[in-house]
Design a protein around this motif. Structure first.
Motif, mmCIF file in Angstrom:
data_model
loop_
_atom_site.group_PDB
_atom_site.id
_atom_site.type_symbol
_atom_site.label_atom_id
_atom_site.label_comp_id
_atom_site.label_asym_id
_atom_site.label_seq_id
_atom_site.Cartn_x
_atom_site.Cartn_y
_atom_site.Cartn_z
ATOM 1 N N VAL A 49 1.236 3.783 -2.788
ATOM 2 C CA VAL A 49 1.755 2.670 -3.588
ATOM 3 C C VAL A 49 1.975 1.405 -2.746
ATOM 4 O O VAL A 49 1.435 0.349 -3.066
ATOM 5 C CB VAL A 49 3.058 3.079 -4.311
ATOM 6 C CG1 VAL A 49 3.641 1.910 -5.082
ATOM 7 C CG2 VAL A 49 2.803 4.266 -5.242
ATOM 8 N N VAL A 50 2.765 1.511 -1.684
ATOM 9 C CA VAL A 50 3.119 0.314 -0.909
ATOM 10 C C VAL A 50 1.930 -0.178 -0.085
ATOM 11 O O VAL A 50 1.553 -1.351 -0.189
ATOM 12 C CB VAL A 50 4.360 0.572 -0.028
ATOM 13 C CG1 VAL A 50 4.680 -0.652 0.816
ATOM 14 C CG2 VAL A 50 5.557 0.950 -0.899
ATOM 15 N N LEU A 51 1.350 0.703 0.719
ATOM 16 C CA LEU A 51 0.153 0.287 1.455
ATOM 17 C C LEU A 51 -0.983 -0.029 0.485
ATOM 18 O O LEU A 51 -1.841 -0.863 0.767
ATOM 19 C CB LEU A 51 -0.285 1.358 2.455
ATOM 20 C CG LEU A 51 0.660 1.627 3.622
ATOM 21 C CD1 LEU A 51 0.106 2.728 4.524
ATOM 22 C CD2 LEU A 51 0.933 0.366 4.420
ATOM 23 N N GLY A 52 -0.943 0.643 -0.659
ATOM 24 C CA GLY A 52 -1.938 0.411 -1.699
ATOM 25 C C GLY A 52 -1.946 -1.005 -2.236
ATOM 26 O O GLY A 52 -2.951 -1.475 -2.764
ATOM 27 N N ILE A 53 -0.834 -1.719 -2.092
ATOM 28 C CA ILE A 53 -0.770 -3.122 -2.513
ATOM 29 C C ILE A 53 -1.814 -3.932 -1.736
ATOM 30 O O ILE A 53 -2.474 -4.801 -2.291
ATOM 31 C CB ILE A 53 0.646 -3.702 -2.297
ATOM 32 C CG1 ILE A 53 1.636 -3.028 -3.255
ATOM 33 C CG2 ILE A 53 0.655 -5.214 -2.462
ATOM 34 C CD1 ILE A 53 3.100 -3.334 -2.944
ATOM 35 N N TRP A 54 -1.961 -3.625 -0.444
ATOM 36 C CA TRP A 54 -2.891 -4.374 0.399
ATOM 37 C C TRP A 54 -4.273 -3.738 0.489
ATOM 38 O O TRP A 54 -5.268 -4.441 0.603
ATOM 39 C CB TRP A 54 -2.326 -4.539 1.812
ATOM 40 C CG TRP A 54 -1.117 -5.410 1.821
ATOM 41 C CD1 TRP A 54 -1.097 -6.775 1.812
ATOM 42 C CD2 TRP A 54 0.244 -4.982 1.794
ATOM 43 N NE1 TRP A 54 0.203 -7.222 1.795
ATOM 44 C CE2 TRP A 54 1.048 -6.138 1.788
ATOM 45 C CE3 TRP A 54 0.883 -3.742 1.786
ATOM 46 C CZ2 TRP A 54 2.433 -6.085 1.768
ATOM 47 C CZ3 TRP A 54 2.257 -3.691 1.769
ATOM 48 C CH2 TRP A 54 3.014 -4.862 1.755
ATOM 49 N N TYR A 55 -4.315 -2.405 0.451
ATOM 50 C CA TYR A 55 -5.591 -1.713 0.689
ATOM 51 C C TYR A 55 -6.201 -1.076 -0.558
ATOM 52 O O TYR A 55 -7.298 -0.543 -0.488
ATOM 53 C CB TYR A 55 -5.398 -0.620 1.751
ATOM 54 C CG TYR A 55 -4.966 -1.164 3.088
ATOM 55 C CD1 TYR A 55 -5.885 -1.761 3.946
ATOM 56 C CD2 TYR A 55 -3.645 -1.080 3.499
ATOM 57 C CE1 TYR A 55 -5.501 -2.253 5.175
ATOM 58 C CE2 TYR A 55 -3.243 -1.569 4.733
ATOM 59 C CZ TYR A 55 -4.170 -2.151 5.560
ATOM 60 O OH TYR A 55 -3.789 -2.640 6.772
ATOM 61 N N GLY A 56 -5.482 -1.103 -1.639
ATOM 62 C CA GLY A 56 -5.952 -0.464 -2.873
ATOM 63 C C GLY A 56 -5.090 0.742 -3.207
ATOM 64 O O GLY A 56 -4.793 1.553 -2.323
ATOM 65 N N ILE A 57 -4.675 0.843 -4.453
ATOM 66 C CA ILE A 57 -3.803 1.936 -4.883
ATOM 67 C C ILE A 57 -4.440 3.274 -4.503
ATOM 68 O O ILE A 57 -5.629 3.487 -4.683
ATOM 69 C CB ILE A 57 -3.541 1.867 -6.406
ATOM 70 C CG1 ILE A 57 -2.800 0.586 -6.773
ATOM 71 C CG2 ILE A 57 -2.777 3.086 -6.906
ATOM 72 C CD1 ILE A 57 -1.441 0.433 -6.133
#
Length: 131
Positions: A49-57
């Motif tokens: 979720v959080v890293l997914g904001i920058w790298y994709g969900i």
């Protein structure tokens, strides 16, 4: 880096990531492992979720690193989902990626809620024992 080293890293990721996925799903079963299971589930959720904001969900650094190793080995894996990739490589079954993604989220969410349930239950029990 030598091809041999890349192959060893590839096998390491297969083993490590498979064990991590299985631990995330079933780690809550053994009481001694529940706290670590909650941590690994939380880190996975953070990554998705959080890293997914920058790298994709659904982003996972282990998947990212494994894909890079496999690219260096000349593999052209078609899966966007690591679980889909594992199922395909381990069983040879090519399920719809969207089905695998939905199932992955459902199984992960179930394991996470069960792990949270046991953590809360343990905390409540400790409070009752103190009184």
């Amino acid at each position: 880096m030598s091809k041999l080293m890349l192959h060893l890293i590839d096998y390491f990721f297969f083993l490590f990531h498979t064990v991590l996925v299985l631990f995330n799903v079933f780690g809550w079963v053994i009481p001694r492992w529940r706290f670590v299971n909650l941590i690994t589930l939380s880190l996975t959720a953070f990554s998705w979720v959080v890293l997914g904001i920058w790298y994709g969900i659904g982003y996972c650094p282990f998947t990212d690193w494994h894909w890079k190793v496999r690219q260096l080995l000349g593999y052209n894996d078609e899966s966007n989902s690591y679980i889909h990739f594992l199922l395909l490589k381990i069983t040879g079954i090519n399920l719809l990626e969207s089905f695998v993604d939905v199932t992955t989220v459902a199984v992960f969410s179930s394991a996470y809620f069960i792990s949270i349930y046991f953590a809360v239950k343990k905390r409540i029990l400790k409070r009752k024992l103190k009184k």
